[in-house]
Design a protein around this motif. Structure first.
Motif, PDB file in Angstrom:
ATOM      1  N   GLY A   1       0.799  -1.221   0.000  1.00 43.69           N
ATOM      2  CA  GLY A   1       0.000   0.000   0.000  1.00 43.69           C
ATOM      3  C   GLY A   1       0.826   1.263   0.000  1.00 43.69           C
ATOM      4  O   GLY A   1       0.287   2.369   0.081  1.00 43.69           O
ATOM      5  N   VAL A   2       2.142   1.121  -0.100  1.00 44.23           N
ATOM      6  CA  VAL A   2       3.029   2.277  -0.207  1.00 44.23           C
ATOM      7  C   VAL A   2       2.836   2.916  -1.580  1.00 44.23           C
ATOM      8  O   VAL A   2       2.774   2.217  -2.600  1.00 44.23           O
ATOM      9  CB  VAL A   2       4.495   1.850  -0.012  1.00 44.23           C
ATOM     10  N   THR A   3       2.732   4.238  -1.621  1.00 40.85           N
ATOM     11  CA  THR A   3       2.566   4.929  -2.895  1.00 40.85           C
ATOM     12  C   THR A   3       3.755   5.819  -3.251  1.00 40.85           C
ATOM     13  O   THR A   3       3.774   6.404  -4.326  1.00 40.85           O
ATOM     14  CB  THR A   3       1.297   5.802  -2.872  1.00 40.85           C
ATOM     15  N   ALA A   4       4.730   5.940  -2.359  1.00 38.73           N
ATOM     16  CA  ALA A   4       5.920   6.747  -2.637  1.00 38.73           C
ATOM     17  C   ALA A   4       7.082   6.211  -1.824  1.00 38.73           C
ATOM     18  O   ALA A   4       6.933   5.918  -0.640  1.00 38.73           O
ATOM     19  CB  ALA A   4       5.678   8.220  -2.292  1.00 38.73           C
ATOM     20  N   ILE A   5       8.236   6.067  -2.449  1.00 42.04           N
ATOM     21  CA  ILE A   5       9.446   5.756  -1.712  1.00 42.04           C
ATOM     22  C   ILE A   5      10.318   7.002  -1.693  1.00 42.04           C
ATOM     23  O   ILE A   5      10.368   7.764  -2.659  1.00 42.04           O
ATOM     24  CB  ILE A   5      10.215   4.552  -2.295  1.00 42.04           C
ATOM     25  N   GLU A   6      10.950   7.234  -0.567  1.00 42.47           N
ATOM     26  CA  GLU A   6      11.835   8.389  -0.418  1.00 42.47           C
ATOM     27  C   GLU A   6      13.245   7.892  -0.168  1.00 42.47           C
ATOM     28  O   GLU A   6      13.499   7.167   0.799  1.00 42.47           O
ATOM     29  CB  GLU A   6      11.376   9.282   0.731  1.00 42.47           C
ATOM     30  N   LEU A   7      14.160   8.272  -1.051  1.00 45.47           N
ATOM     31  CA  LEU A   7      15.546   7.849  -0.953  1.00 45.47           C
ATOM     32  C   LEU A   7      16.340   8.853  -0.135  1.00 45.47           C
ATOM     33  O   LEU A   7      16.296  10.060  -0.394  1.00 45.47           O
ATOM     34  CB  LEU A   7      16.169   7.736  -2.349  1.00 45.47           C
ATOM     35  N   MET A   8      17.057   8.355   0.859  1.00 43.11           N
ATOM     36  CA  MET A   8      18.003   9.226   1.560  1.00 43.11           C
ATOM     37  C   MET A   8      19.043   9.729   0.556  1.00 43.11           C
ATOM     38  O   MET A   8      19.192   9.157  -0.531  1.00 43.11           O
ATOM     39  CB  MET A   8      18.637   8.459   2.726  1.00 43.11           C
ATOM     40  N   PRO A   9      19.762  10.809   0.833  1.00 42.00           N
ATOM     41  CA  PRO A   9      20.597  11.460  -0.180  1.00 42.00           C
ATOM     42  C   PRO A   9      21.540  10.496  -0.882  1.00 42.00           C
ATOM     43  O   PRO A   9      22.126   9.610  -0.266  1.00 42.00           O
ATOM     44  CB  PRO A   9      21.383  12.498   0.633  1.00 42.00           C
ATOM     45  N   LEU A  10      21.680  10.685  -2.200  1.00 40.92           N
ATOM     46  CA  LEU A  10      22.495   9.767  -2.987  1.00 40.92           C
ATOM     47  C   LEU A  10      23.541  10.486  -3.825  1.00 40.92           C
ATOM     48  O   LEU A  10      24.141   9.890  -4.717  1.00 40.92           O
ATOM     49  CB  LEU A  10      21.603   8.889  -3.875  1.00 40.92           C
ATOM     50  N   SER A  11      23.787  11.762  -3.525  1.00 44.51           N
ATOM     51  CA  SER A  11      24.870  12.462  -4.208  1.00 44.51           C
ATOM     52  C   SER A  11      26.217  11.940  -3.715  1.00 44.51           C
ATOM     53  O   SER A  11      26.344  11.489  -2.574  1.00 44.51           O
ATOM     54  CB  SER A  11      24.769  13.960  -3.959  1.00 44.51           C
ATOM     55  N   GLU A  12      27.224  12.031  -4.579  1.00 45.43           N
ATOM     56  CA  GLU A  12      28.533  11.424  -4.306  1.00 45.43           C
ATOM     57  C   GLU A  12      29.110  11.916  -2.978  1.00 45.43           C
ATOM     58  O   GLU A  12      29.241  13.115  -2.728  1.00 45.43           O
ATOM     59  CB  GLU A  12      29.501  11.774  -5.433  1.00 45.43           C
ATOM     60  N   PHE A  13      29.443  10.947  -2.118  1.00 46.57           N
ATOM     61  CA  PHE A  13      30.026  11.233  -0.806  1.00 46.57           C
ATOM     62  C   PHE A  13      31.336  10.460  -0.665  1.00 46.57           C
ATOM     63  O   PHE A  13      31.613   9.545  -1.458  1.00 46.57           O
ATOM     64  CB  PHE A  13      29.052  10.849   0.314  1.00 46.57           C
ATOM     65  N   PRO A  14      32.185  10.798   0.309  1.00 51.39           N
ATOM     66  CA  PRO A  14      33.466  10.097   0.453  1.00 51.39           C
ATOM     67  C   PRO A  14      33.269   8.660   0.917  1.00 51.39           C
ATOM     68  O   PRO A  14      32.532   8.393   1.867  1.00 51.39           O
ATOM     69  CB  PRO A  14      34.213  10.932   1.504  1.00 51.39           C
TER      70      PRO A  14
ATOM     71  N   VAL B   1      25.609  10.957  -9.068  1.00 52.84           N
ATOM     72  CA  VAL B   1      25.017   9.793  -8.410  1.00 52.84           C
ATOM     73  C   VAL B   1      26.124   8.999  -7.727  1.00 52.84           C
ATOM     74  O   VAL B   1      27.158   8.712  -8.338  1.00 52.84           O
ATOM     75  CB  VAL B   1      24.284   8.921  -9.446  1.00 52.84           C
ATOM     76  N   GLU B   2      25.918   8.650  -6.453  1.00 52.10           N
ATOM     77  CA  GLU B   2      26.917   7.898  -5.693  1.00 52.10           C
ATOM     78  C   GLU B   2      27.325   6.630  -6.448  1.00 52.10           C
ATOM     79  O   GLU B   2      26.502   5.754  -6.736  1.00 52.10           O
ATOM     80  CB  GLU B   2      26.365   7.549  -4.316  1.00 52.10           C
ATOM     81  N   ALA B   3      28.624   6.530  -6.764  1.00 45.44           N
ATOM     82  CA  ALA B   3      29.120   5.447  -7.618  1.00 45.44           C
ATOM     83  C   ALA B   3      28.911   4.074  -6.998  1.00 45.44           C
ATOM     84  O   ALA B   3      28.668   3.094  -7.716  1.00 45.44           O
ATOM     85  CB  ALA B   3      30.607   5.670  -7.927  1.00 45.44           C
TER      86      ALA B   3
END
Length: 601
Positions: free
Chosen positions: A150-163, A178-180
Motif C-alpha cells: 500500500g506504499v505509494t511513494a518511496i523516499e531515498l536518503m541522499p544519494l549524491s557522491e560522498f566520500p 550519483v553515488e558510484a
C-alpha cells in the motif's frame, strides 16, 4: 560560447536537463565545459589521456571551453597545481577525489513515458537507505513488495557522491553526481521507471545547507560560495546572495525532477539556509518549469516551523517533528535531549498538534529560542508525520527502533493514528514488519576524519544520564567500522516469521482502509479540533473533502479512560479487539486507538 537552453526535452525516448554548470554534450563527440571559479585567474580542463585545454574567462568568474570529446570522457579542472573534480559532475570515476565523467543523459529509454505522478494527498511514504539494500538494483527489486503493501511513494536518503562507499548521504560533496557505489545514472533511472510502472512515486532527499568534510574543493577556487560572517553546525554558511550559487542549487533540483523524473524532493534542514527568499524562488521556478499536468511534490525539514512556506504555493508539506516529538515520549517515557521541550503538558501539546499542526507556533523552547508560526489554517496534508525515520532511529546512540522501546499495544495504537489520520504518513524501512534491528549512524571516512567523527559522535551523548561515564560512551558503535553498516542492513526475511507477519498484516489492513475510505476524501481535509480525554488520551476530528468527518480516539496511557457516548459513524478500525465493546460501555481502553468515519448523508 554555445547557448544553453533551459528547456527539458524528450530526446530519442530520453530526458535531458541542461544546467548552467558542468559538462554538456552539444553533439555526439563535442562537449561544453562550464565552470564557476571566481577566485581563480586561470582554469584548464584536463581530459583523460593528458590533453589540457585552457578555458576562456567569462563574466562573474565563469570559465568555458568546448572540446572534441563525448560521453564517457573522464576529466578534471586544473587551477594552478590543483586538480579538482567538476562540482557539477553527473558521475564520478570512483570516489569524490577521482575524475568526473561526461554523461549522455538521453541513453536511457523510459518505459513509463505516460506517467504523470499522483496527487499529494495519496502519498504514503516509505523512507529507505539505498546502500543498505545493495544499491539501486536492490531497491528496484523491493518496489513490487512495497506497492502490494500500500506504499505509494518511496523516499531515498541522499544519494549524491560522498566520500567512501558507506554513508547516510548527508556528507555529500558533489550534489549532481550519483553515488558510484550505488550504481550508474541509468541504474537510478531504471529504479524510478520501475516504481512508476507499479504506480509508486519516488522522492529524493537533497542537501542544500552544507557540504561534507572530505572532497569539497570549493573553498580553493570559489571563496564567494561561502560567507564567513554566518556559521552553521557544519562551518561557514553557503552564500545564497550569489546568483551563481542560487543557480547551482536550483539547477540541481531541476536535474533530479526533469532528467531523472523524480516525483518530489525533500529539502534537508532548511533552517540552516540563511536566505528564506531563496526557498521561495526555488519553489516558484520548479513549479513554473515542470510540465503542465505533472504532479511534483516538495517537502521541507525545517526546525523554524515556517507555516507561510507551506500549503502548496511553495511547498506541499513539512516533516512534522513536533508530532513525533510529543508521541515518542508518551510511548517510551523518555525525557532527555529535545524531548524535554515536549513532555511538560504533553497531552495538551498533542491536542494542539492534532488540532492545529505545529505545537510550537511562536513559543520559546527550553533554550529560549522562539520557534514557529501559526499553522491552524493549513490543510492536514501540510504535515508529514512519522513514528520513526532515519533521524529519530539513527541518531540514537544504539539505533533502537520503537519495537525495543515501547509496549506493543501502545505502538499499534500509535500506528493506527499514523496511517489513518489525514496527515501524510511516512514509514521507515523495516517498520512495517516490526523490525528490531538497529539503524545506526555509519560512515567510511579516511582514518584521520574517522577518528574525529567517532569521538564527536560519542561526545554528543555525554549529557544523557546513561552516557555520563566514559565507559558507557565507549559502547557507542564506531560509525566507520564496517560492522556498524552491516548491522544496519534490513533483514526482509524476518517479515515472514510469525511474530513479524502480524505487523505486516496490521500495516496492510490500515493501508487498505486508507486507500479505500480516505484517499477519495483527503484532498483539502482540515482539522476540526482536538480535545484531551485524560492524561495521554485524546480525541481528534477532521472534516474531509466530501463533508464526512473522521474521528480518532487515542489512549496511550496504561489505564482505561471514562468517556462520553461513542461517535455514530462507521468504526473503521480498533487497534485492540476488546476496545470497541468497552467503548460502548463508556470506556476507552488502555493502549488503544479507535477510528470512525461519519459519512455525509
Amino acid at each position: 560560447m554555445t547557448d544553453i537552453s533551459r528547456d527539458a526535452a524528450a530526446v530519442t525516448g530520453g530526458y535531458a536537463w541542461q544546467t548552467r554548470a558542468g559538462a554538456t554534450l552539444v553533439s555526439k563527440d563535442r562537449t561544453l565545459f562550464h565552470f564557476w571559479a571566481p577566485s581563480a585567474d586561470a582554469v584548464s580542463v584536463v581530459l583523460e589521456g593528458g590533453m589540457t585545454l585552457p578555458m576562456e574567462a567569462e563574466q562573474d568568474g565563469w570559465f568555458a571551453v568546448e572540446a572534441q570529446c563525448g560521453a564517457g570522457t573522464r576529466y578534471r579542472y586544473q587551477i594552478e597545481d590543483l586538480l579538482v573534480p567538476d562540482p557539477a559532475s553527473r558521475a564520478q570515476a570512483g570516489d569524490v577525489h577521482e575524475p568526473s565523467i561526461v554523461i549522455d543523459p538521453t541513453t536511457y529509454h523510459w518505459r513509463s513515458v505516460e506517467w504523470q505522478g499522483r496527487p499529494w494527498h495519496e502519498s504514503v511514504i516509505y523512507e529507505l537507505h539505498v546502500g543498505t539494500l545493495g544499491g539501486f538494483s536492490g531497491v528496484e527489486k523491493l518496489v513490487p513488495r512495497l506497492a502490494a503493501l500500500g506504499v505509494t511513494a518511496i523516499e531515498l536518503m541522499p544519494l549524491s557522491e560522498f566520500p567512501g562507499g558507506r554513508n547516510w548521504g548527508y556528507d555529500g560533496v558533489l550534489p549532481y553526481a550519483v553515488e558510484a557505489s550505488y550504481g550508474t545514472p541509468d541504474d537510478l533511472k531504471s529504479l524510478i521507471d520501475t516504481a512508476h510502472t507499479h504506480g509508486v512515486m519516488v522522492y529524493l532527499d537533497v542537501v542544500y545547507n552544507h557540504f561534507g568534510p572530505d572532497g569539497n574543493y570549493l573553498h580553493a577556487y570559489a571563496e564567494r560560495f561561502f560567507r564567513e560572517d554566518i556559521h552553521t553546525p557544519w562551518g561557514a554558511a553557503i552564500d545564497f546572495r550569489q546568483d551563481a550559487v542560487r543557480r547551482y542549487f536550483i539547477d540541481n533540483s531541476l536535474l533530479w525532477l526533469m532528467e531523472y523524473r523524480f516525483d518530489g524532493l525533500r529539502f534537508d534542514a532548511v533552517h540552516a539556509i540563511n536566505d528564506k527568499g531563496f526557498l521561495e524562488e526555488m519553489a516558484e521556478e520548479i513549479r513554473s518549469t515542470v510540465e503542465p499536468g505533472r504532479h511534483i511534490h516538495l517537502m521541507l525539514e525545517n526546525e523554524d516551523n515556517t507555516a507561510t512556506l507551506l500549503g502548496g504555493k511553495h511547498y506541499n508539506a513539512q516533516w512534522a517533528d513536533d508530532w513525533h516529538n510529543v508521541i515518542h515520549p508518551m510511548l517510551t517515557d523518555e525525557n532527555e535531549g529535545y524531548y524535554q521541550d515536549f513532555t511538560e503538558d504533553a497531552t495538551a501539546k498533542l491536542v494542539r498538534c492534532l488540532g492545529e499542526g505545529f505545537i510550537y507556533q511562536g513559543e520559546q523552547t527550553r533554550h529560549g529560542k522562539t520557534r514557529g508560526e501559526p499553522s491552524k489554517d493549513l490543510p492536514a496534508s501540510a504535515f508529514v508525520i512519522f513514528l520513526q525515520n532515519h533521524d529519530q532511529v539513527g541518531n540514537r546512540a544504539f539505533g533502537e527502533r520503537l519495537t525495543r522501546l515501547a509496549p506493543e499495544p501502545a505502538l499499534k495504537a500509535a500506528t493506527a493514528l499514523l496511517l489513518l489520520s489525514p496527515m501524510i504518513p511516512l514509514l521507515f524501512i523495516g517498520e512495517e514488519w516490526g523490525s528490531r534491528q538497529p539503524f545506526l549512524f555509519f560512515t567510511s571516512h579516511n582514518d584521520e576524519l574517522a577518528e574525529l567523527v567517532r569521538d564527536g559522535r560519542r561526545n554528543e551523548f555525554k549529557d544523557f544520564d546513561f552516557f555520563t561515564s566514559e565507559e558507557h560512551r565507549q559502547q557507542i558503535p564506531d560509525p566507520n567500522a564496517p560492522k556498524t553498516f552491516e548491522d544496519s542492513k534490513p533483514n526482509f526475511g524476518e517479515a515472514d516469521q510469525p511474530d513479524h507477519a502480524a505487523w505486516v498484516g496490521l500495516y496492510r489492513e490500515l493501508l487498505e482502509i486508507r486507500h479505500r475510505e480516505l484517499f477519495p476524501r483527503l484532498e483539502g481535509a482540515r482539522a476540526e479540533g482536538a480535545e484531551a480525554l485524560a492524561e495521554r488520551a485524546v480525541r481528534a476530528r477532521w472534516r474531509l473533502a466530501d463533508g464526512s468527518r473522521l474521528i480518532i480516539e487515542l489512549n496511550l496511557s496504561e489505564n482505561a479512560v471514562q468517556v462520553d457516548e461513542a461517535p455514530q459513524g462507521e468504526l473503521l478500525h480498533s487497534s485492540d479487539a476488546a476496545a470497541a465493546p468497552a467503548r460502548q460501555d463508556g470506556q476507552l481502553a488502555a493502549h488503544c486507538a479507535l477510528v470512525w468515519l461519519e459519512k455525509q448523508a
